[in-house]
Design a protein around this motif. Structure first.
Motif, PDB file in Angstrom:
ATOM      1  N   MET A 126       0.838  -1.206   0.000  1.00  0.00           N
ATOM      2  CA  MET A 126       0.000   0.000   0.000  1.00  0.00           C
ATOM      3  C   MET A 126       0.869   1.251   0.000  1.00  0.00           C
ATOM      4  N   LEU A 127       1.958   1.212   0.777  1.00  0.00           N
ATOM      5  CA  LEU A 127       2.865   2.362   0.832  1.00  0.00           C
ATOM      6  C   LEU A 127       3.558   2.574  -0.506  1.00  0.00           C
ATOM      7  N   ALA A 128       3.960   1.497  -1.161  1.00  0.00           N
ATOM      8  CA  ALA A 128       4.607   1.622  -2.472  1.00  0.00           C
ATOM      9  C   ALA A 128       3.664   2.280  -3.483  1.00  0.00           C
ATOM     10  N   ILE A 129       2.387   1.894  -3.444  1.00  0.00           N
ATOM     11  CA  ILE A 129       1.399   2.506  -4.344  1.00  0.00           C
ATOM     12  C   ILE A 129       1.150   3.951  -3.934  1.00  0.00           C
ATOM     13  N   GLY A 130       1.074   4.192  -2.609  1.00  0.00           N
ATOM     14  CA  GLY A 130       0.879   5.555  -2.118  1.00  0.00           C
ATOM     15  C   GLY A 130       2.009   6.482  -2.533  1.00  0.00           C
ATOM     16  N   ARG A 131       3.248   5.991  -2.463  1.00  0.00           N
ATOM     17  CA  ARG A 131       4.401   6.786  -2.912  1.00  0.00           C
ATOM     18  C   ARG A 131       4.249   7.157  -4.386  1.00  0.00           C
ATOM     19  N   ALA A 132       3.798   6.216  -5.187  1.00  0.00           N
ATOM     20  CA  ALA A 132       3.598   6.484  -6.618  1.00  0.00           C
ATOM     21  C   ALA A 132       2.547   7.574  -6.830  1.00  0.00           C
ATOM     22  N   LEU A 133       1.481   7.540  -6.040  1.00  0.00           N
ATOM     23  CA  LEU A 133       0.412   8.525  -6.196  1.00  0.00           C
ATOM     24  C   LEU A 133       0.873   9.931  -5.830  1.00  0.00           C
ATOM     25  N   MET A 134       1.918  10.043  -4.997  1.00  0.00           N
ATOM     26  CA  MET A 134       2.431  11.353  -4.603  1.00  0.00           C
ATOM     27  C   MET A 134       3.065  12.099  -5.779  1.00  0.00           C
ATOM     28  N   THR A 135       3.391  11.399  -6.858  1.00  0.00           N
ATOM     29  CA  THR A 135       3.980  12.054  -8.036  1.00  0.00           C
ATOM     30  C   THR A 135       2.925  12.616  -8.978  1.00  0.00           C
ATOM     31  N   GLN A 136       1.649  12.523  -8.595  1.00  0.00           N
ATOM     32  CA  GLN A 136       0.534  13.036  -9.399  1.00  0.00           C
ATOM     33  C   GLN A 136       0.526  12.431 -10.811  1.00  0.00           C
ATOM     34  N   PRO A 137       0.499  11.101 -10.881  1.00  0.00           N
ATOM     35  CA  PRO A 137       0.615  10.457 -12.200  1.00  0.00           C
ATOM     36  C   PRO A 137      -0.667  10.517 -13.014  1.00  0.00           C
ATOM     37  N   LYS A 138      -0.496  10.317 -14.314  1.00  0.00           N
ATOM     38  CA  LYS A 138      -1.628  10.112 -15.218  1.00  0.00           C
ATOM     39  C   LYS A 138      -1.780   8.626 -15.547  1.00  0.00           C
ATOM     40  N   LEU A 139      -0.655   7.891 -15.457  1.00  0.00           N
ATOM     41  CA  LEU A 139      -0.650   6.450 -15.717  1.00  0.00           C
ATOM     42  C   LEU A 139       0.085   5.753 -14.570  1.00  0.00           C
ATOM     43  N   LEU A 140      -0.607   4.841 -13.907  1.00  0.00           N
ATOM     44  CA  LEU A 140      -0.029   4.061 -12.820  1.00  0.00           C
ATOM     45  C   LEU A 140       0.234   2.641 -13.328  1.00  0.00           C
TER      46      LEU A 140
END
Length: 283
Positions: A170-184
């Motif tokens: 969950m933290l790894a995904i949360g870290r990714a979301l902090m970059t304001q992505p358009k594609l995860l």
């Protein structure tokens, strides 16, 4: 005048019905390692704007290599796209460095729950926010992550190395979301997790996809879990895409059921004299 008006309305209606271009396109992509080893062979796939798509396949089929061709992480492993092109939001990104792709809105959650274990979840999220945005963006994004991953909020001051496997994912995904992505892009998020945790994480990712409009490319061996949350899927074997269909159609496909969904359980193949485990797409 009536005819002209009718034609005009028809043309306008036709234009409105056109679907937006895909956010991601791979066109006949080949990847080679050490200038010798061909890892993926003519892979083509699309992720629609705001869509959620799965790339399925066994271990070693070429799933992770496909993701790395998109995120730009081939070079450290002495790999490169030797043919075809990767397009993001209509732009050919083959020549862009990984950090430039992140700035465009592509984020890649690598296999293995890679987080800073000596930092707390809160500190991990703050560190990830340095890639894009200001302090106000960081606070807003952190609140958003905690609203989806309530377990992380409860453990936000604990050392991340002591989190459970599911909490680290969950933290790894949360870290990714902090970059304001358009594609995860998620690489094997279910790996090593209990089924109830897999279901919880996939349900949260599905909500993020719907509520935030975030496009998702999910790489998985766990076809059962993946096909429950995506709209479409691709199946890769030996570096080639061998099937592409809606999730519902793939779940009903007898070969997918037999080789990837456990549909062959309970059958005694020793009693079937002429039975051969040969997939229809190989014939």
């Amino acid at each position: 005048m009536q005819i002209t008006s009718s034609v005009s309305i028809s043309v306008t209606a036709g234009m409105q019905m056109q679907s937006p271009p895909p956010i991601l396109e791979l066109n006949n992509v080949e990847v080679i390692y050490d200038s010798v080893s061909l890892a993926i062979k003519g892979v083509s796939l699309e992720v629609p704007q705001g869509g959620m798509v799965a790339l399925l396949g066994a271990n070693g089929a070429g799933k992770s290599t496909t993701l790395k061709s998109i995120s730009g992480l081939l070079r450290p492993e002495r790999g490169k796209v030797s043919r075809g092109e990767v397009r993001f939001m209509g732009q050919n990104i083959d020549a862009l460095a990984p950090q430039e792709r992140v700035k465009l809105g592509i984020v890649h959650v690598l296999e293995g729950r890679r987080v800073f274990e000596h930092l707390t979840p809160d500190e991990n999220l703050i560190a990830a926010s340095a890639v894009r945005g200001n302090r106000q963006d960081m606070l807003r994004n952190k609140d958003m992550v905690y609203s989806y991953f309530k377990r992380l909020y409860q453990r936000r001051t604990a050392q991340s190395g002591y989190l459970s496997g599911g909490e680290q994912q969950m933290l790894a995904i949360g870290r990714a979301l902090m970059t304001q992505p358009k594609l995860l892009m998620l690489d094997e998020p279910s790996l090593g997790l209990a089924p109830f945790l897999v279901a919880e994480i996939f349900e949260i990712v599905q909500r993020i996809n719907k509520q935030e409009g975030l496009s998702v490319l999910l790489v998985e061996q766990n076809a059962v879990a993946a096909l429950e949350v995506v709209s479409h899927g691709y199946l890769i074997e030996n570096g080639r895409i061998v099937m592409h269909d809606s999730a519902e159609a793939m779940k009903k496909n007898p070969d997918i059921q037999e080789f990837y969904l456990g549909g062959a359980e309970g059958r005694n193949f020793h009693e079937i004299k002429h039975y051969r485990r040969r997939k229809r797409w190989l014939t």
